[in-house]
Design a protein around this motif. Structure first.
Motif, PDB file in Angstrom:
ATOM      1  N   UNK A  29       0.865  -1.163   0.000  1.00 40.26           N
ATOM      2  CA  UNK A  29       0.000   0.000   0.000  1.00 40.26           C
ATOM      3  C   UNK A  29       0.913   1.227   0.000  1.00 40.26           C
ATOM      4  N   UNK A  30       0.551   2.255  -0.753  1.00 36.30           N
ATOM      5  CA  UNK A  30       1.431   3.417  -0.801  1.00 36.30           C
ATOM      6  C   UNK A  30       0.641   4.687  -1.094  1.00 36.30           C
ATOM      7  N   UNK A  31       1.274   5.814  -0.822  1.00 38.14           N
ATOM      8  CA  UNK A  31       0.773   7.113  -1.251  1.00 38.14           C
ATOM      9  C   UNK A  31       1.965   7.980  -1.598  1.00 38.14           C
ATOM     10  N   UNK A  32       1.761   8.940  -2.479  1.00 40.66           N
ATOM     11  CA  UNK A  32       2.819   9.849  -2.885  1.00 40.66           C
ATOM     12  C   UNK A  32       2.341  11.283  -2.842  1.00 40.66           C
ATOM     13  N   UNK A  33       3.191  12.166  -2.298  1.00 43.96           N
ATOM     14  CA  UNK A  33       2.866  13.581  -2.172  1.00 43.96           C
ATOM     15  C   UNK A  33       4.031  14.427  -2.683  1.00 43.96           C
ATOM     16  N   UNK A  34       3.720  15.648  -3.075  1.00 44.36           N
ATOM     17  CA  UNK A  34       4.739  16.610  -3.464  1.00 44.36           C
ATOM     18  C   UNK A  34       5.181  17.386  -2.238  1.00 44.36           C
TER      19      UNK A  34
END
Length: 340
Positions: A258-263
Motif C-alpha cells: 500500500x502506498x501514497x505519494x505527495x509533493x
C-alpha cells in the motif's frame, strides 16, 4: 510508481506472476511445478466473491502421516482409493483469521504431490512462503476455487483432478501426466486486500525536519504532515515508521504494498493505492530509483517513509498528467505487506 514512461495508477502497473514458475528449480535442483498454471490476468477489486463456482467435496484425501501441525512440513501418504473426479478440500486445522475472498492475495506454505505415487513435485516448506492472488486465474483452478472462503491460520488438504490442475497436457517437466490427480497441503499464513496495512512496531520519529507519518494499522491511509519551512532533503530518506519482522526486500524482489505519494512543496497527493481500493505487485527493478534504493533491506510488515530528491524520482520529465511538477522532491509512505 514505475519508471518515467509509465502511468502512476495501480491498474496500469505491470502485474507479474509471483513465486516459482514451473520452470524453476528447487534447492535440490529438481524440476518444480508451482500452482501457477495460467497466464496472469489483472486482479479485480478485492472481495469480489468468497463462493467457489465448482462443486467441492470433502474427500477422499490421503492421510498426512507426519508433520501434521500448522507450519510443519507434512509427509503425505499416497492415495489408496480412487480419487474423486471433483475438487476435494479437507480442513485439517481450522484457522480463526480473516476469510479469503476473490481478488485477495494470500501468503501460504504448501506441498504438492501426485495422488498415485506420493511423488512430491514442489514445496515451499524450507524455501519460503509463496504469495499470490486468488480467484483471478493466476494459479491453477483448484487453488482458485479451493481457497475461497477459507480462513487464515487454516491448514487445508486438497485433491485436485486434472481438469482443475494442469489439464490434459499435464506438466512433463515436473513428472505430472494429464491424468494425475494432485494433492496439496496448504497452510494459509496471511491474506491481504485493499484494506490491509503494515503491522510492525512503531519507531520513534525524532527528526523534526522530516514528515510526520501516522502509525495507524487499521488499513486506512496514514496521515502525512510535511514540516513547514523545512528544507527539502537533498539525499534519499528511507526510514521505518513501523518496523515489521518479515523477509527483507532485495533488488530482485516483487513487493505487495500500500502506498501514497505527495509533493514536498505543496503536500498535495498525486497517487495512492488506498484510493484505488485494490493491490498490485510491484517489481522493484521497474520502480523509480528512490524506491529501488530505499526499499532494499526493508522488512515485510513495515511502513517506510521515503523522501526522494528529483534525481531519484521523475526529475525534469514527470509523467504527463501526473500532477508532479518538474524537479519535485517527493514524499512516499509505503506499507510492505509481503515480499513476493
Amino acid at each position: 510508481m514505475r519508471r518515467r514512461s509509465a502511468l502512476l495508477a495501480v491498474p496500469a502497473l505491470l502485474l507479474t506472476a509471483a513465486g516459482c514458475g514451473s520452470d524453476n528449480k528447487d534447492k535440490g535442483g529438481s524440476a518444480t511445478a508451482s500452482p501457477t498454471g495460467s497466464t496472469p490476468t489483472s486482479p479485480g477489486a478485492s472481495g469480489t466473491t468468497a463462493t467457489p463456482s465448482t462443486q467441492i467435496v470433502s474427500g477422499p484425501v490421503p492421510e498426512i502421516t507426519a508433520g501434521k501441525g500448522f507450519g510443519q512440513k507434512p509427509t503425505v501418504a499416497k492415495g489408496t482409493v480412487a480419487p474423486s473426479p471433483q475438487l476435494a478440500v479437507k480442513t485439517v486445522v481450522q484457522g480463526s483469521g480473516p476469510t479469503v475472498a476473490g481478488g485477495d492475495y494470500v501468503t501460504v506454505n504448501y506441498l504438492g504431490q501426485i495422488w498415485n505415487t506420493a511423488k512430491v513435485f514442489d514445496t515451499s516448506f524450507g524455501r519460503g512462503p509463496y504469495t499470490t492472488v486468488i480467484g483471478q486465474g493466476q494459479v491453477i483452478p483448484g487453488w482458485d476455487e479451493g481457497l475461497l472462503g477459507r480462513k487464515t491460520g487454516s491448514r487445508l488438504e486438497l485433491a485436485i483432478p486434472p481438469s482443475l490442475g494442469y489439464g490434459d497436457s499435464g506438466n512433463a517437466q515436473a513428472g505430472i501426466s494429464g491424468t494425475d490427480t494432485l494433492v496439496f497441503v496448504i497452510d494459509v499464513l496471511d491474506r491481504f486486500n485493499g484494506t490491509s496495512s503494515a503491522t510492525g512496531k512503531p519507531v520513534p520519529q525524532k527528526n523534526p525536519d522530516l514528515p510526520k507519518v501516522g502509525t495507524n494499522t487499521d488499513g486506512k491511509q496514514p496521515s502525512v504532515t510535511i514540516p513547514k519551512g523545512a528544507k527539502e532533503p537533498t539525499k534519499l530518506v528511507a526510514e521505518y515508521i513501523l518496523e515489521g519482522s518479515g523477509p527483507a526486500v532485495t533488488s530482485s524482489s516483487t513487493v505487495l504494498a500500500q502506498y501514497q505519494g505527495l509533493v514536498w512543496t505543496t503536500g498535495k497527493s498525486f497517487d495512492s493505492s488506498y484510493s484505488h481500493g485494490q493491490l498490485a505487485p510491484l517489481q522493484l527493478s521497474q520502480l523509480i530509483p528512490g524506491w529501488q534504493q530505499g526499499l532494499v533491506g526493508k522488512k515485510a510488515g513495515s511502513r517506510v517513509l521515503l523522501v526522494t530528491p528529483p534525481a531519484l524520482g521523475y526529475g525534469k520529465t514527470p509523467p504527463s498528467g501526473s500532477g508532479i511538477p518538474a524537479d519535485a522532491t517527493l514524499v512516499f509512505t509505503l506499507d510492505i505487506l509481503a515480499v513476493m
